[in-house]
Design a protein around this motif. Sequence first.
Motif, mmCIF file in Angstrom:
data_model
loop_
_atom_site.group_PDB
_atom_site.id
_atom_site.type_symbol
_atom_site.label_atom_id
_atom_site.label_comp_id
_atom_site.label_asym_id
_atom_site.label_seq_id
_atom_site.Cartn_x
_atom_site.Cartn_y
_atom_site.Cartn_z
ATOM 1 N N VAL A 45 0.805 -1.118 -0.115
ATOM 2 C CA VAL A 45 0.000 -0.083 0.075
ATOM 3 C C VAL A 45 0.924 1.148 0.076
ATOM 4 N N THR A 46 0.388 2.269 -0.731
ATOM 5 C CA THR A 46 1.493 3.306 -0.861
ATOM 6 C C THR A 46 0.309 4.771 -0.191
ATOM 7 N N PRO A 47 0.832 5.866 -0.055
ATOM 8 C CA PRO A 47 2.243 5.948 0.201
ATOM 9 C C PRO A 47 2.831 5.194 1.353
ATOM 10 N N SER A 48 4.052 4.742 0.925
ATOM 11 C CA SER A 48 4.900 3.746 1.778
ATOM 12 C C SER A 48 5.103 4.378 3.183
ATOM 13 N N HIS A 49 5.462 5.763 3.398
ATOM 14 C CA HIS A 49 5.798 6.343 4.729
ATOM 15 C C HIS A 49 4.618 6.248 5.458
ATOM 16 N N LEU A 50 3.526 6.087 5.116
ATOM 17 C CA LEU A 50 2.233 6.082 5.886
ATOM 18 C C LEU A 50 1.601 4.581 6.134
ATOM 19 N N HIS A 51 2.469 3.633 5.457
ATOM 20 C CA HIS A 51 1.625 2.482 5.698
ATOM 21 C C HIS A 51 2.702 1.516 5.912
ATOM 22 N N LEU A 52 2.328 0.387 6.852
ATOM 23 C CA LEU A 52 3.252 -0.734 7.074
ATOM 24 C C LEU A 52 3.893 -1.485 5.854
ATOM 25 N N GLU A 53 4.840 -1.731 5.460
ATOM 26 C CA GLU A 53 5.432 -2.467 4.494
ATOM 27 C C GLU A 53 4.629 -3.877 4.498
#
Length: 184
Positions: A45-53
């Motif tokens: 899920v993106t944006p990656s800096h807001l969602h767990l990898e």
Amino acid sequence: MRLFFLFLITFLSTNLLPAQELIIGSELVKPGIRVIFEGAIKDNVTPSHLHLEESKTDVHLEARVNWASDKTVTVPEGAPRGGFVAYLTITAEVINERTGERLEDIQVVPHINLIDNLHYARNISLPGKRDDLYTVKFTVYPPAGAQLALHKDWRENHSDQLFEQTQFEYKNVDFEEIANASRR
């Protein structure tokens, strides 16, 4: 030949096709909003800096929130049956029933994909082992303040808000099959 097709169907269904989503619960909220809580297969899920990898995720926790499509349920005039209900705030708490460990204040936020279209979701890492049982609590808040303006006809026919804040709790949720599944 028949044996080959049986093998092919078994192979595809167990190895290539993703597992179904785990239905945690299905609720009807007045005035005609269907909320389906699910545990889905982890995803990127993106944006990656807001969602767990995806590699750090056990479960893609979801809430599908739509105007009821079932004709036996009354929905407000003008509400598009099956249409996404926007501007909600949804939080979740996941409690490990064996250890008491908690994952609190999970913000389940708007997502879009090609399977569910618009929905609320969040990638999570379970607070314990995948084969533990969990209690999951969801709180669904109506739009607040300037998020959604209500016309006089709505207020007169329904309420001074979209719906009342509500909480749902589910015990003995088994995420193991979903947590061990992969989309790729």
